[in-house]
Design a protein around this motif. Structure first.
Motif, PDB file in Angstrom:
ATOM      1  N   ILE A  13      10.727   4.790  -1.553  1.00 54.30           N
ATOM      2  CA  ILE A  13       9.884   3.743  -2.004  1.00 54.30           C
ATOM      3  C   ILE A  13      10.267   3.219  -3.066  1.00 54.30           C
ATOM      4  N   ALA A  14      10.496   4.047  -4.222  1.00 52.83           N
ATOM      5  CA  ALA A  14      11.015   3.612  -5.499  1.00 52.83           C
ATOM      6  C   ALA A  14      12.527   3.154  -5.403  1.00 52.83           C
ATOM      7  N   CYS A  15      13.154   3.507  -4.535  1.00 52.55           N
ATOM      8  CA  CYS A  15      14.673   2.831  -4.332  1.00 52.55           C
ATOM      9  C   CYS A  15      14.491   1.542  -3.508  1.00 52.55           C
ATOM     10  N   GLU A  16      13.496   1.257  -2.825  1.00 55.71           N
ATOM     11  CA  GLU A  16      13.434   0.158  -1.974  1.00 55.71           C
ATOM     12  C   GLU A  16      12.723  -0.941  -2.726  1.00 55.71           C
ATOM     13  N   LEU A  17      11.787  -0.576  -3.219  1.00 57.27           N
ATOM     14  CA  LEU A  17      10.818  -1.647  -3.988  1.00 57.27           C
ATOM     15  C   LEU A  17      10.740  -1.797  -5.601  1.00 57.27           C
ATOM     16  N   PRO A  18      11.386  -2.775  -6.087  1.00 57.81           N
ATOM     17  CA  PRO A  18      11.284  -2.902  -7.495  1.00 57.81           C
ATOM     18  C   PRO A  18       9.850  -2.923  -7.892  1.00 57.81           C
ATOM     19  N   ILE A  53      -3.098   2.507  -2.497  1.00 55.86           N
ATOM     20  CA  ILE A  53      -1.670   2.249  -3.292  1.00 55.86           C
ATOM     21  C   ILE A  53      -0.559   1.571  -2.473  1.00 55.86           C
ATOM     22  N   ALA A  54      -0.732   1.739  -1.139  1.00 56.45           N
ATOM     23  CA  ALA A  54       0.047   1.176  -0.335  1.00 56.45           C
ATOM     24  C   ALA A  54      -0.067  -0.515  -0.112  1.00 56.45           C
ATOM     25  N   ASP A  55      -1.206  -0.713  -0.403  1.00 57.15           N
ATOM     26  CA  ASP A  55      -1.635  -2.064  -0.557  1.00 57.15           C
ATOM     27  C   ASP A  55      -1.084  -2.736  -1.677  1.00 57.15           C
ATOM     28  N   GLU A  56      -0.987  -2.094  -2.988  1.00 57.62           N
ATOM     29  CA  GLU A  56      -0.438  -2.327  -4.352  1.00 57.62           C
ATOM     30  C   GLU A  56       1.329  -2.663  -3.846  1.00 57.62           C
ATOM     31  N   LEU A  57       1.671  -1.630  -3.235  1.00 53.96           N
ATOM     32  CA  LEU A  57       3.098  -1.551  -3.030  1.00 53.96           C
ATOM     33  C   LEU A  57       3.627  -2.676  -2.108  1.00 53.96           C
ATOM     34  N   GLN A  58       2.672  -2.872  -1.142  1.00 48.16           N
ATOM     35  CA  GLN A  58       3.185  -3.948  -0.090  1.00 48.16           C
ATOM     36  C   GLN A  58       3.277  -5.504  -0.763  1.00 48.16           C
ATOM     37  N   ALA A  59       2.476  -5.528  -1.994  1.00 44.28           N
ATOM     38  CA  ALA A  59       2.369  -6.907  -2.680  1.00 44.28           C
ATOM     39  C   ALA A  59       3.809  -7.056  -3.414  1.00 44.28           C
ATOM     40  N   LEU A  63       9.333  -9.469  -4.195  1.00 46.11           N
ATOM     41  CA  LEU A  63       9.958  -9.277  -5.366  1.00 46.11           C
ATOM     42  C   LEU A  63      11.564  -8.478  -5.152  1.00 46.11           C
ATOM     43  N   LYS A  64      11.728  -7.778  -3.836  1.00 42.67           N
ATOM     44  CA  LYS A  64      12.568  -6.933  -3.765  1.00 42.67           C
ATOM     45  C   LYS A  64      14.082  -7.504  -4.114  1.00 42.67           C
ATOM     46  N   ALA A  65      14.265  -8.728  -3.650  1.00 42.51           N
ATOM     47  CA  ALA A  65      15.566  -9.630  -3.536  1.00 42.51           C
ATOM     48  C   ALA A  65      16.062  -9.561  -5.348  1.00 42.51           C
ATOM     49  N   GLU A  66      15.026  -9.397  -6.399  1.00 45.89           N
ATOM     50  CA  GLU A  66      15.186  -9.709  -7.709  1.00 45.89           C
ATOM     51  C   GLU A  66      16.217  -8.713  -8.460  1.00 45.89           C
ATOM     52  N   ALA A  67      15.840  -7.418  -7.882  1.00 44.71           N
ATOM     53  CA  ALA A  67      16.268  -6.212  -8.860  1.00 44.71           C
ATOM     54  C   ALA A  67      17.715  -5.715  -8.276  1.00 44.71           C
ATOM     55  N   VAL A  68      18.383  -4.823  -9.134  1.00 49.19           N
ATOM     56  CA  VAL A  68      19.597  -4.218  -8.524  1.00 49.19           C
ATOM     57  C   VAL A  68      19.136  -2.849  -7.624  1.00 49.19           C
ATOM     58  N   ASP A  69      19.898  -2.962  -6.641  1.00 54.45           N
ATOM     59  CA  ASP A  69      19.791  -1.855  -5.696  1.00 54.45           C
ATOM     60  C   ASP A  69      20.928  -0.848  -6.035  1.00 54.45           C
ATOM     61  N   TRP A  70      20.355   0.149  -6.838  1.00 56.33           N
ATOM     62  CA  TRP A  70      21.651   1.080  -7.592  1.00 56.33           C
ATOM     63  C   TRP A  70      21.955   1.856  -6.388  1.00 56.33           C
ATOM     64  N   ARG A  71      21.591   1.944  -5.104  1.00 54.61           N
ATOM     65  CA  ARG A  71      22.164   2.772  -4.029  1.00 54.61           C
ATOM     66  C   ARG A  71      23.487   2.268  -3.600  1.00 54.61           C
ATOM     67  N   THR A  72      23.612   0.956  -3.728  1.00 57.95           N
ATOM     68  CA  THR A  72      25.020   0.243  -3.411  1.00 57.95           C
ATOM     69  C   THR A  72      25.793  -0.322  -4.443  1.00 57.95           C
ATOM     70  N   ALA A  73      25.631   0.053  -5.556  1.00 61.76           N
ATOM     71  CA  ALA A  73      26.340  -0.024  -6.754  1.00 61.76           C
ATOM     72  C   ALA A  73      27.423   0.973  -6.981  1.00 61.76           C
ATOM     73  N   PRO A  74      28.510   0.784  -7.349  1.00 60.99           N
ATOM     74  CA  PRO A  74      29.822   1.458  -7.698  1.00 60.99           C
ATOM     75  C   PRO A  74      29.163   2.913  -8.597  1.00 60.99           C
ATOM     76  N   ASP A  75      29.659   3.775  -8.373  1.00 62.35           N
ATOM     77  CA  ASP A  75      29.258   5.051  -9.078  1.00 62.35           C
ATOM     78  C   ASP A  75      29.545   4.849 -10.534  1.00 62.35           C
TER      79      ASP A  75
END
Length: 227
Positions: A13-18, A53-59, A63-75
């Motif tokens: 979840i920490a990776c998926e949701l900024p 907590i899940a309700d807070e996360l759902q909100a 915003l997901k598209a606004e942050a860097v997804d470090w899983r796909t960034a170069p090492d």
């Protein structure tokens, strides 16, 4: 969607949701060292409402598209970020926190709510964290940048074990500081100390999360192409 969130691990979840890490921090949920637990399991251990907590996360989904997804960034980009944003920051944070903690203990040591032992704990954390970061900077990170991820299983295991030790130290920090909550009549130095501690804890947990759940996971994934 809530059911799906409840079954996902904190690390995922920490990776998926900024912004998820802010919510986890507010509820004292360990998403770095305890990132393998599902939201439902972690909340149950804390005795708090996982659905809320899940309700807070759902909100946060919009915003997901606004942050860097470090899983796909170069090492190399992720490692550079870790070095500049966290290694360098910790080296600035800890000396000042130690100074402030020492002052609070000296002046208010006769109070029952004084965080007695905090200075020694922060000195211990500084020593352990510096040793840990040097191992990463001189051994592990160069190996990962050379594409030796699958050959770095042993040092990665050591780093993860040390992350667990950092997590235990953070739990002790929470105990000494009443969850980093200053007394109502705390002086400005005391309040500055706790404000700095809160920032340090947030940074350290995010630091460990990026390594455990992103950098190290990528390095040990045989299907991932070297970036």
């Amino acid at each position: 969607m809530n059911h799906n969130l409840l079954q996902q691990t904190l690390g995922n979840i920490a990776c998926e949701l900024p912004g998820a890490t802010r919510i986890f921090h507010a509820h004292k949920l360990d998403f770095c060292c305890g990132g393998q637990l599902s939201l439902s399991e972690a909340a149950a251990r804390r005795g708090i409402d996982a659905e809320a907590i899940a309700d807070e996360l759902q909100a946060l989904g919009a915003l997901k598209a606004e942050a860097v997804d470090w899983r796909t960034a170069p090492d190399a980009e992720l490692i550079s970020h870790i070095l500049e944003r966290y290694h360098a920051r910790h080296r600035l944070q800890l000396p000042e926190l130690i100074r402030l903690a020492q002052r609070v203990e000296q002046v208010h040591g006769d109070r029952d709510d004084c965080p007695a032992g905090l200075t020694d704990l922060l000195r211990y954390m500084q020593q352990e964290l510096e040793s840990h970061m040097l191992k990463e900077e001189h051994i592990l990170f160069p190996a990962l940048l050379d594409g030796m991820g699958l050959q770095a299983t042993a040092p990665i295991s050591v780093m993860r074990m040390e992350h667990e030790q950092h997590g235990a130290a953070l739990q002790r920090l929470f105990e000494l500081t009443q969850q980093i909550t200053p007394p109502a009549n705390a002086c400005n130095t005391w309040r500055a100390l706790y404000s700095g501690l809160d920032e340090f804890v947030r940074d350290l947990m995010q630091h460990i999360h990026l390594e455990n759940n992103v950098l190290f996971s990528n390095a040990l994934n045989p299907t991932r192409q070297s970036l």
